[in-house]
Design a protein around this motif. Structure first.
Motif, mmCIF file in Angstrom:
data_model
loop_
_atom_site.group_PDB
_atom_site.id
_atom_site.type_symbol
_atom_site.label_atom_id
_atom_site.label_comp_id
_atom_site.label_asym_id
_atom_site.label_seq_id
_atom_site.Cartn_x
_atom_site.Cartn_y
_atom_site.Cartn_z
ATOM 1 N N PRO A 1 28.343 -44.322 39.262
ATOM 2 C CA PRO A 1 29.020 -44.967 41.109
ATOM 3 C C PRO A 1 28.780 -45.514 41.791
ATOM 4 N N PRO A 2 29.139 -46.595 42.463
ATOM 5 C CA PRO A 2 28.588 -47.572 43.271
ATOM 6 C C PRO A 2 27.533 -47.908 43.592
ATOM 7 N N ALA A 3 26.767 -48.654 43.578
ATOM 8 C CA ALA A 3 25.283 -49.328 43.622
ATOM 9 C C ALA A 3 25.284 -50.651 43.364
ATOM 10 N N ARG A 4 24.228 -51.327 44.845
ATOM 11 C CA ARG A 4 23.887 -52.662 44.561
ATOM 12 C C ARG A 4 23.372 -52.486 43.380
ATOM 13 N N PHE A 5 21.609 -51.781 43.107
ATOM 14 C CA PHE A 5 21.207 -51.900 41.676
ATOM 15 C C PHE A 5 21.351 -50.439 41.331
ATOM 16 N N TRP A 6 20.965 -50.346 39.814
ATOM 17 C CA TRP A 6 21.060 -48.036 39.365
ATOM 18 C C TRP A 6 19.871 -48.875 38.513
#
Length: 181
Positions: free
Chosen positions: A89-94
Motif C-alpha cells: 500500500p502507499p506509504a512514505r516509509f514502511w
C-alpha cells in the motif's frame, strides 16, 4: 453469582488474548487496529497495550499490520519457507519484519529482523520479494531461526490508507508458502 463472575473473567481473558480489541481492519492475512494508538481506543485495547508495554502508532503516524497466517489462511510455521511479494500500500516509509507471537525479536543467526523501504533490494521494475526460510538465500532473506511460530509485521508510516473503507487485499503483499521441511 460465582458462575457470572467466572464467565466475566473468562470473557475478559479471551478478549485480552485475541488481538487489540475491537474494530480490526483486515486485508487478506493482514490485520491492523487503527484506533489502538488514539484517544478513542476501547478499554480492551488499552488493557492489551498496558499489559504488553508496547507503544502503538497513532493514526496520524501510520498503521501496523500483523499477519499470523499465509494468504491461504494456514498459520505461519517456522519449519516452512515463504515468499512475501508486492504490492505494498502507499506509504512514505514502511518496514516488514519477523517477530514472536508476543511481538518480541526472534533469535536468529543473522541478527537481521526485517527490511525497510530504503534497504530492500528491488527487482527490475521496482517490485520486491522477501523470502523467509531457515537456510540462507540470495536477495531479501529473513530467518525465523529455530522458532516454530512467528508473525509478520508490516508498518506503514505516513500512509494515506483510508481506514474507514475496507482496504483491498490485492494491494497488500501476498504471503505464499513455498515448501515445508
Amino acid at each position: 453469582m460465582m458462575v457470572g463472575l467466572a464467565l466475566g473473567l473468562l470473557a475478559t481473558i479471551v478478549s485480552l488474548n485475541s488481538g487489540h480489541g475491537f474494530n480490526a481492519l483486515r486485508a487478506g492475512p493482514w490485520t491492523a487496529w487503527p484506533s489502538v494508538g488514539g484517544g478513542n481506543a476501547d478499554p480492551y485495547a488499552r488493557a492489551v497495550v498496558a499489559r504488553s508495554g508496547e507503544a502503538p502508532l497513532g493514526r496520524d503516524q501510520g498503521l501496523a499490520f500483523i499477519a499470523t497466517a499465509d494468504s491461504t489462511g494456514a498459520p505461519l510455521d517456522g519449519a516452512c519457507e515463504y515468499a512475501v511479494a508486492d504490492p505494498l500500500p502507499p506509504a512514505r516509509f514502511w518496514t516488514l519484519s519477523l517477530a514472536t507471537p508476543t511481538g518480541g525479536l526472534i533469535d536468529n543467526p543473522t541478527g537481521r529482523y526485517g527490511f525497510s523501504s530504503v534497504d530492500i533490494l528491488r527487482r527490475e521494475g521496482g517490485g520486491l520479494e522477501v523470502v523467509i526460510a531457515r537456510n540462507a538465500r540470495a536477495g531479501n532473506w529473513l530467518s525465523p531461526g529455530e522458532a516454530r511460530k512467528f508473525v509478520l509485521m508490516l508498518r506503514l508510516y505516513d500512509t494515506p490508507l483510508d481506514v474507514e473503507a475496507r482496504p483491498d487485499p490485492n494491494n497488500f503483499p501476498a504471503i505464499v508458502k513455498l515448501k515445508c521441511a
